[in-house]
Write a protein that holds these residues in place. Sequence first.
Motif, PDB file in Angstrom:
ATOM      1  N   THR A  39       0.829  -1.209   0.000  1.00  0.00           N
ATOM      2  CA  THR A  39       0.000   0.000   0.000  1.00  0.00           C
ATOM      3  C   THR A  39       0.863   1.259   0.000  1.00  0.00           C
ATOM      4  O   THR A  39       0.578   2.217  -0.742  1.00  0.00           O
ATOM      5  CB  THR A  39      -0.953  -0.004   1.203  1.00  0.00           C
ATOM      6  N   GLY A 296     -13.064   0.793  -1.531  1.00  0.00           N
ATOM      7  CA  GLY A 296     -13.776  -0.349  -2.075  1.00  0.00           C
ATOM      8  C   GLY A 296     -15.263  -0.143  -2.211  1.00  0.00           C
ATOM      9  O   GLY A 296     -16.026  -1.102  -2.338  1.00  0.00           O
ATOM     10  N   ASP A 301     -16.691   6.155  -3.720  1.00  0.00           N
ATOM     11  CA  ASP A 301     -15.370   6.542  -4.227  1.00  0.00           C
ATOM     12  C   ASP A 301     -15.503   7.456  -5.442  1.00  0.00           C
ATOM     13  O   ASP A 301     -14.791   8.462  -5.565  1.00  0.00           O
ATOM     14  CB  ASP A 301     -14.555   5.305  -4.606  1.00  0.00           C
ATOM     15  N   ASP A 321      -6.522   2.400  -2.916  1.00  0.00           N
ATOM     16  CA  ASP A 321      -7.206   1.736  -1.799  1.00  0.00           C
ATOM     17  C   ASP A 321      -6.486   2.068  -0.498  1.00  0.00           C
ATOM     18  O   ASP A 321      -5.338   1.659  -0.276  1.00  0.00           O
ATOM     19  CB  ASP A 321      -7.231   0.229  -2.023  1.00  0.00           C
ATOM     20  N   ARG A 323      -7.742   1.447   2.633  1.00  0.00           N
ATOM     21  CA  ARG A 323      -8.181   0.690   3.805  1.00  0.00           C
ATOM     22  C   ARG A 323      -7.015   0.129   4.615  1.00  0.00           C
ATOM     23  O   ARG A 323      -7.045   0.195   5.856  1.00  0.00           O
ATOM     24  CB  ARG A 323      -9.147  -0.419   3.370  1.00  0.00           C
TER      25      ARG A 323
END
Length: 346
Positions: A39, A296, A301, A321, A323
């Motif tokens: 990430t 997600g 989004d 992403d 998260r």
Amino acid sequence: MAWRMPSETAPHERTWMAFPVEGITLGDTDALREEGYATWTAVAHAVAEFEPVSILVDPSELARARRMLSSDITIVEAPVDEFWMRDSGATFVVDDERPGALGAVDWVFNGWGSPAWAEWTKAAQHARILAAETGAELVSSTLVNEGGGIHVDGEGTVLLTETVQLDPRRNPYLDRQRVEAELLRTIGAAKAVWLPRGLTRDYDEFGTNGHVDIVATIPSPGRILLHAQQDPAHPDHAVSAALRAHLAEQTDAAGRTFEILDLPAPSTLRDEEGFVDWSYVNHLVTNDGVVACGFGDDRADAQAREILAAAYPGRRVVSVDARPLFDRGGGIHCITQQQPTLTTGR
């Protein structure tokens, strides 16, 4: 010297980040660690589409960073424990009376109030490392503060939170007036707009106690993008409504009341730990772009991208992403720190 922190929308020389290292933040399983590395790497590559990226990499992670990061990204070997560069890194400032002068504010970083779990002694040196790497003048401060705890309009207004800068674990002997005086000296903030609190999850054990950069930001002078939790089942529904009412009564450094633009939260309310603080406010503005958090939730989004594109005309909005970032205590804004481009003349 009259230091001023430019708006995040001003041109950037580059963005600074830090590459993850093993420890409590990254995770205690191979899967969690790999997710974290991936990430941070994805964010670095997204930012690099718009502007240069430099990243601090601990010696223990050099091989992995060289393998995972594009050759377009500049690796700077340096000690790393915490890797939330917004908070541990320098806040860059300019001096309008001295074109070409770059300052690097070195806040005191104590791991968001020195909780027992935080490992921050190496990260506390990041501001000085960035100052040395950029040739910036070091602007030392005794204020315990983090970059995620402030947002500015570049024209003298700063947003901040009572539960951060006035946190007794951070600044037990300071009051509003002393904090404001230091922000005027270091970043040129003539008007402080205090929020009474942040989002609910941010007060958990691993939170920051109310960072403003997941709550509100200033996309242009006189306008605020505000996190809007629209589901009454989430405690931040009441929080965001109260913050909206509070901000509607405030004025900026130019005496303007704020136009408040809602940035609705995604539909997910909870994860395994409780109510989430997922927020599209925690985006990074880059040269010609915006790197936004994705959660997600295709509909939310996309809506967030539309709102951000309207708030920052002429910039292309992309999502990453986020998260895995929020699972670890922050978002895209939290792991990045912009260095402004300097002017060479008035």
